[in-house]
Motif scaffolding. Sequence first.
Motif, PDB file in Angstrom:
ATOM      1  N   MET A 180       0.846  -1.055  -0.057  1.00  0.00           N
ATOM      2  CA  MET A 180      -0.064  -0.096   0.128  1.00  0.00           C
ATOM      3  C   MET A 180       1.077   1.260  -0.027  1.00  0.00           C
ATOM      4  SD  MET A 180      -3.136  -0.692   0.009  1.00  0.00           S
ATOM      5  CE  MET A 180      -3.925   0.771   0.465  1.00  0.00           C
ATOM      6  N   PRO A 181       0.575   2.331  -0.830  1.00  0.00           N
ATOM      7  CA  PRO A 181       1.551   3.579  -0.869  1.00  0.00           C
ATOM      8  C   PRO A 181       1.481   3.882   0.612  1.00  0.00           C
ATOM      9  CG  PRO A 181      -0.402   3.696  -2.370  1.00  0.00           C
ATOM     10  CD  PRO A 181      -0.518   2.393  -2.013  1.00  0.00           C
ATOM     11  N   VAL A 182       2.406   4.594   0.978  1.00  0.00           N
ATOM     12  CA  VAL A 182       2.303   5.461   2.130  1.00  0.00           C
ATOM     13  C   VAL A 182       1.840   6.833   1.744  1.00  0.00           C
ATOM     14  CG1 VAL A 182       3.648   6.330   3.913  1.00  0.00           C
ATOM     15  CG2 VAL A 182       4.230   3.943   3.175  1.00  0.00           C
ATOM     16  N   PRO A 183       0.598   7.247   2.391  1.00  0.00           N
ATOM     17  CA  PRO A 183       0.217   8.504   2.130  1.00  0.00           C
ATOM     18  C   PRO A 183       1.196   9.716   2.541  1.00  0.00           C
ATOM     19  CG  PRO A 183      -1.120   7.568   3.737  1.00  0.00           C
ATOM     20  CD  PRO A 183      -0.096   6.459   3.440  1.00  0.00           C
ATOM     21  N   THR A 184       1.461  10.285   1.537  1.00  0.00           N
ATOM     22  CA  THR A 184       2.335  11.661   1.913  1.00  0.00           C
ATOM     23  C   THR A 184       1.578  12.703   2.766  1.00  0.00           C
ATOM     24  OG1 THR A 184       1.803  12.498  -0.007  1.00  0.00           O
ATOM     25  CG2 THR A 184       3.674  11.453  -0.122  1.00  0.00           C
ATOM     26  N   PRO A 185       1.957  13.174   3.906  1.00  0.00           N
ATOM     27  CA  PRO A 185       1.372  14.193   4.557  1.00  0.00           C
ATOM     28  C   PRO A 185       0.944  15.416   3.722  1.00  0.00           C
ATOM     29  CG  PRO A 185       3.631  14.006   5.268  1.00  0.00           C
ATOM     30  CD  PRO A 185       3.452  13.048   4.097  1.00  0.00           C
ATOM     31  N   PRO A 186      -0.129  16.189   3.897  1.00  0.00           N
ATOM     32  CA  PRO A 186      -0.331  17.265   3.162  1.00  0.00           C
ATOM     33  C   PRO A 186       0.958  18.268   3.137  1.00  0.00           C
ATOM     34  CG  PRO A 186      -1.802  17.306   5.023  1.00  0.00           C
ATOM     35  CD  PRO A 186      -1.024  15.946   4.820  1.00  0.00           C
ATOM     36  N   PRO A 187       1.313  19.033   2.086  1.00  0.00           N
ATOM     37  CA  PRO A 187       2.145  19.815   2.476  1.00  0.00           C
ATOM     38  C   PRO A 187       1.920  21.194   3.443  1.00  0.00           C
ATOM     39  CG  PRO A 187       1.051  20.362   0.428  1.00  0.00           C
ATOM     40  CD  PRO A 187       0.461  19.155   0.999  1.00  0.00           C
ATOM     41  N   THR A 188       2.930  21.105   4.348  1.00  0.00           N
ATOM     42  CA  THR A 188       2.829  22.156   5.356  1.00  0.00           C
ATOM     43  C   THR A 188       3.322  23.547   4.699  1.00  0.00           C
ATOM     44  OG1 THR A 188       4.909  21.594   6.325  1.00  0.00           O
ATOM     45  CG2 THR A 188       2.981  20.853   7.180  1.00  0.00           C
ATOM     46  N   ASP A 189       2.547  24.407   4.675  1.00  0.00           N
ATOM     47  CA  ASP A 189       2.972  25.671   3.923  1.00  0.00           C
ATOM     48  C   ASP A 189       3.660  26.449   5.172  1.00  0.00           C
ATOM     49  OD1 ASP A 189       1.770  25.242   1.590  1.00  0.00           O
ATOM     50  OD2 ASP A 189      -0.227  26.089   2.295  1.00  0.00           O
ATOM     51  N   ASP A 190       5.095  26.520   4.867  1.00  0.00           N
ATOM     52  CA  ASP A 190       5.991  27.466   5.783  1.00  0.00           C
ATOM     53  C   ASP A 190       5.636  28.767   5.750  1.00  0.00           C
ATOM     54  OD1 ASP A 190       7.913  28.382   7.344  1.00  0.00           O
ATOM     55  OD2 ASP A 190       9.694  27.836   6.030  1.00  0.00           O
ATOM     56  N   PRO A 191       5.079  29.490   7.107  1.00  0.00           N
ATOM     57  CA  PRO A 191       4.889  30.715   6.924  1.00  0.00           C
ATOM     58  C   PRO A 191       5.926  31.746   6.424  1.00  0.00           C
ATOM     59  CG  PRO A 191       4.536  29.864   9.040  1.00  0.00           C
ATOM     60  CD  PRO A 191       5.071  28.663   8.201  1.00  0.00           C
ATOM     61  N   LEU A 192       7.001  31.516   6.526  1.00  0.00           N
ATOM     62  CA  LEU A 192       8.379  32.439   5.879  1.00  0.00           C
ATOM     63  C   LEU A 192       8.203  32.462   4.523  1.00  0.00           C
ATOM     64  CD1 LEU A 192      10.617  34.355   6.351  1.00  0.00           C
ATOM     65  CD2 LEU A 192      12.244  32.072   6.523  1.00  0.00           C
ATOM     66  N   ASP A 193       7.984  30.802   3.805  1.00  0.00           N
ATOM     67  CA  ASP A 193       8.083  30.898   2.139  1.00  0.00           C
ATOM     68  C   ASP A 193       6.610  31.555   1.963  1.00  0.00           C
ATOM     69  OD1 ASP A 193      10.142  29.210   2.494  1.00  0.00           O
ATOM     70  OD2 ASP A 193       9.123  27.376   2.324  1.00  0.00           O
ATOM     71  N   LEU A 194       5.663  31.571   2.370  1.00  0.00           N
ATOM     72  CA  LEU A 194       4.364  32.264   1.985  1.00  0.00           C
ATOM     73  C   LEU A 194       4.572  33.499   2.079  1.00  0.00           C
ATOM     74  CD1 LEU A 194       1.718  29.843   3.698  1.00  0.00           C
ATOM     75  CD2 LEU A 194       2.122  30.107   1.145  1.00  0.00           C
ATOM     76  N   ALA A 195       5.113  34.167   3.107  1.00  0.00           N
ATOM     77  CA  ALA A 195       5.420  35.494   3.186  1.00  0.00           C
ATOM     78  C   ALA A 195       6.267  36.182   2.254  1.00  0.00           C
ATOM     79  CB  ALA A 195       5.841  35.917   4.689  1.00  0.00           C
ATOM     80  N   ALA A 225       6.847  35.011  -0.800  1.00  0.00           N
ATOM     81  CA  ALA A 225       6.094  34.766  -2.115  1.00  0.00           C
ATOM     82  C   ALA A 225       5.218  35.889  -2.316  1.00  0.00           C
ATOM     83  CB  ALA A 225       5.411  33.405  -2.289  1.00  0.00           C
ATOM     84  N   GLU A 226       4.385  36.523  -1.275  1.00  0.00           N
ATOM     85  CA  GLU A 226       3.501  37.518  -1.252  1.00  0.00           C
ATOM     86  C   GLU A 226       4.476  38.661  -1.514  1.00  0.00           C
ATOM     87  OE1 GLU A 226      -0.075  39.529  -1.481  1.00  0.00           O
ATOM     88  OE2 GLU A 226       0.947  37.762  -2.076  1.00  0.00           O
ATOM     89  N   ILE A 227       5.411  38.850  -0.814  1.00  0.00           N
ATOM     90  CA  ILE A 227       6.253  40.140  -0.860  1.00  0.00           C
ATOM     91  C   ILE A 227       6.793  40.189  -2.336  1.00  0.00           C
ATOM     92  CG2 ILE A 227       8.565  41.412  -0.347  1.00  0.00           C
ATOM     93  CD1 ILE A 227       7.905  40.058   2.710  1.00  0.00           C
ATOM     94  N   ASP A 228       7.407  39.065  -3.054  1.00  0.00           N
ATOM     95  CA  ASP A 228       7.733  39.013  -4.258  1.00  0.00           C
ATOM     96  C   ASP A 228       6.603  39.335  -5.308  1.00  0.00           C
ATOM     97  OD1 ASP A 228      10.182  38.323  -3.376  1.00  0.00           O
ATOM     98  OD2 ASP A 228       9.925  35.982  -3.713  1.00  0.00           O
ATOM     99  N   ARG A 229       5.305  38.731  -4.938  1.00  0.00           N
ATOM    100  CA  ARG A 229       4.392  38.946  -5.767  1.00  0.00           C
ATOM    101  C   ARG A 229       4.091  40.613  -6.022  1.00  0.00           C
ATOM    102  NH1 ARG A 229      -1.034  39.833  -6.064  1.00  0.00           N
ATOM    103  NH2 ARG A 229      -1.159  39.810  -3.784  1.00  0.00           N
ATOM    104  N   LEU A 230       3.906  41.160  -4.666  1.00  0.00           N
ATOM    105  CA  LEU A 230       3.673  42.631  -4.629  1.00  0.00           C
ATOM    106  C   LEU A 230       4.769  43.530  -5.069  1.00  0.00           C
ATOM    107  CD1 LEU A 230       1.792  42.478  -1.283  1.00  0.00           C
ATOM    108  CD2 LEU A 230       0.800  42.804  -3.259  1.00  0.00           C
TER     109      LEU A 230
END
Length: 185
Positions: free
Chosen positions: A105-120, A122-127
């Motif tokens: 049975m495939p081992v389910p991969t945990p849902p990606p945890t969004d690193d707050p630093l990476d998200l922040a 990415a938003e700075i870069d977008r803006l």
Amino acid sequence: MTTRAAVNILGATGALIDITSLGVDTITTEHPGPGQYMIHGTLGMAPAPEGWGYVLNQVDAACSVAIVYTDGVLAVSVAKDGEPIDLAHSITLHVAVESLPPQEMPVPTPPPTDDPLDLAQAEIDRLRSIADYAVAPLQDAVDVDEATPEEVASLKAWKKFRVALNRVPEQAGYPQVIDWPVSPT
């Protein structure tokens, strides 16, 4: 290890109608002559209690059936009144087949945890990208002394916005809590 499969064969041609298998389903057939059906890829008929043998369509109820398994070939002979005859409809054979190899049975991969630093970031870069796009033509107008007062004011507002974006990481709650600067309109 073996398991079972149900194979439906068309009487007129000996072609497979379908296979329902709990194991391998690489079964083939041939029809060498009237009333003769050769089935390859089985391990013979499935024994009781797993197997029920064969079932004829009721149109062919008056036919007699003989089944022999030799050298990896399941030979089915059909006759009516002692003469070989093709089935008018079909036959269902309950055969034994090799089990499918066990699969892990495939081992389910945990849902990606969004690193707050990476998200922040990415938003700075977008803006920042939006701001850079707005600043470029305004700065060009200022550089060639063709900017209107509204363009000069807009350029200043966009540059202040970029400065504020650069200072977002200096905020006390960064990156979990961010007071985002408001972009000019």
